[in-house]
Design an enzyme around this catalytic site. Structure first.
Site, PDB file in Angstrom:
ATOM      1  N   LEU A 141       0.816  -1.214   0.000  1.00  0.00           N
ATOM      2  CA  LEU A 141       0.000   0.000   0.000  1.00  0.00           C
ATOM      3  C   LEU A 141       0.852   1.269   0.000  1.00  0.00           C
ATOM      4  O   LEU A 141       0.439   2.304   0.509  1.00  0.00           O
ATOM      5  CB  LEU A 141      -0.926   0.003   1.217  1.00  0.00           C
ATOM      6  CG  LEU A 141      -1.861  -1.194   1.348  1.00  0.00           C
ATOM      7  CD1 LEU A 141      -2.656  -1.109   2.635  1.00  0.00           C
ATOM      8  CD2 LEU A 141      -2.774  -1.299   0.141  1.00  0.00           C
ATOM      9  N   CYS A 142       2.011   1.192  -0.592  1.00  0.00           N
ATOM     10  CA  CYS A 142       2.978   2.286  -0.575  1.00  0.00           C
ATOM     11  C   CYS A 142       2.963   3.029  -1.916  1.00  0.00           C
ATOM     12  O   CYS A 142       2.649   2.441  -2.956  1.00  0.00           O
ATOM     13  CB  CYS A 142       4.372   1.692  -0.329  1.00  0.00           C
ATOM     14  SG  CYS A 142       5.711   2.888  -0.276  1.00  0.00           S
ATOM     15  N   GLY A 143       3.325   4.281  -1.889  1.00  0.00           N
ATOM     16  CA  GLY A 143       3.466   5.031  -3.128  1.00  0.00           C
ATOM     17  C   GLY A 143       4.539   4.453  -4.038  1.00  0.00           C
ATOM     18  O   GLY A 143       4.531   4.675  -5.251  1.00  0.00           O
ATOM     19  N   THR A 195       4.974   1.148  -4.363  1.00  0.00           N
ATOM     20  CA  THR A 195       4.566  -0.217  -4.735  1.00  0.00           C
ATOM     21  C   THR A 195       4.696  -0.484  -6.226  1.00  0.00           C
ATOM     22  O   THR A 195       5.077  -1.601  -6.610  1.00  0.00           O
ATOM     23  CB  THR A 195       3.138  -0.514  -4.231  1.00  0.00           C
ATOM     24  OG1 THR A 195       3.117  -0.346  -2.808  1.00  0.00           O
ATOM     25  CG2 THR A 195       2.703  -1.934  -4.555  1.00  0.00           C
TER      26      THR A 195
END
Length: 191
Positions: A66-68, A70
């Site tokens: 759920l990371c920028g 990803t």
């Protein structure tokens, strides 16, 4: 016999690298422990034994769904596709250490990595990558390169054929960046 280039490189390193980094790197090298001493529980069960890849360069990357950053999974997969046949190993290590961005279990992690981004390189089970409870690989890497520890998701450690850290790339450096590809090619070319 030591040639002039070796002596000059040693002198240059001694004068340009801070003593704390030289000391930590020397301690890690003197210990004789390499990355090949470690293993990770695999996302799908079993173990990813780094010793099985001894003599091959590898990139160990802490990941999150759920990371920028990803979308870097796609770049890692492309790097794997380009260099795997030449000997590069990539291991993804999901971690919830930064921003709680890997809250799910194995099913959710596999959905993101393998189904959304087509990852085919080995994925470890979720692990801690920072602090005193970090996975032993990450504690070893922090000892070797204390200034280059993960500060966010998608921090990349490149391990050389000798099992020691060859390079480190922070999260903002894309896996397809020229610096990464050059370092990988150099690690693959090393005897």
């Amino acid at each position: 016999m030591i040639d002039r280039r070796t002596i000059l490189a040693s002198l240059l390193a001694a004068t340009t690298i801070p003593s704390s980094i030289r000391t930590a790197h020397a301690q890690a090298a003197m210990s004789g422990i390499t990355a090949y001493a470690f293993s990770f529980p695999a996302l799908a069960g079993g173990n990813i034994r780094l010793a099985d890849y001894a003599g091959h360069p590898m990139m160990v990357v802490n990941t999150a769904s759920l990371c920028g950053f990803t979308p870097q999974y796609a770049g890692l997969q492309q790097l794997w596709s380009e260099f795997h046949d030449r000997g590069l190993m990539i291991v993804g290590v999901p971690s919830n250490d930064f921003g709680g961005q890997e809250p799910g279990g194995a099913t959710e992690i596999a959905e993101t990595a393998q189904h959304q981004y087509g990852v085919t390189f080995p994925m470890a089970a979720k692990a801690v990558v920072k602090g005193p409870d970090a996975h032993p690989f990450y504690r070893w890497a922090a000892t070797a390169r204390p200034q280059d520890v993960p500060r966010w998701n998608f921090h990349k450690y490149l391990v050389g054929r000798d099992g020691y850290l060859a390079d480190v790339f922070p999260e903002r450096v894309d896996p397809l960046d020229t610096r990464v590809k050059t370092a990988v090619a150099r690690a693959l070319a090393a005897a």
